[in-house]
Scaffold this motif. Structure first.
Motif, short mmCIF file in Angstrom:
data_model
loop_
_atom_site.label_atom_id
_atom_site.label_comp_id
_atom_site.label_asym_id
_atom_site.label_seq_id
_atom_site.Cartn_x
_atom_site.Cartn_y
_atom_site.Cartn_z
N ARG A 105 -27.26 1.56 -16.13
CA ARG A 105 -27.98 1.38 -17.40
C ARG A 105 -27.58 2.44 -18.41
O ARG A 105 -27.34 2.13 -19.58
N TRP A 116 -27.94 0.54 -21.74
CA TRP A 116 -29.12 -0.27 -21.53
C TRP A 116 -30.35 0.57 -21.23
O TRP A 116 -31.41 0.05 -20.95
N LEU A 149 -31.31 -4.59 -13.39
CA LEU A 149 -30.42 -4.58 -14.56
C LEU A 149 -30.55 -5.88 -15.33
O LEU A 149 -31.02 -6.89 -14.80
N PRO A 150 -30.11 -5.88 -16.60
CA PRO A 150 -30.11 -7.12 -17.37
C PRO A 150 -29.25 -8.19 -16.68
O PRO A 150 -28.33 -7.88 -15.93
#
Length: 56
Positions: free
Chosen positions: A50, A55, A16-17
């Motif tokens: 996400r 995302w 993930l970011p």
């Protein structure tokens, strides 16, 4: 699942970011624990996050 819950969290977070870190350790922790207990793979958990966060 092998490795325990903390390794599961790390595996999800890596997919993930960077800004997701606080969510993983805080607000989403109980959700992730449920998914971990239910046997949801870390890759699927990250994909769910996400998608829900936009995302994807």
């Amino acid at each position: 699942m092998n490795g325990g819950f903390s390794q599961y969290l790390e595996k999800v977070a890596r997919q993930l970011p960077e800004e997701a870190g606080k969510l993983i350790e805080g607000d989403l922790n109980l959700t992730l624990l449920d998914w971990y207990t239910d046997g949801v793979p870390a890759e699927e958990a990250a994909a769910r996050i996400r998608r829900s966060a936009g995302w994807a």
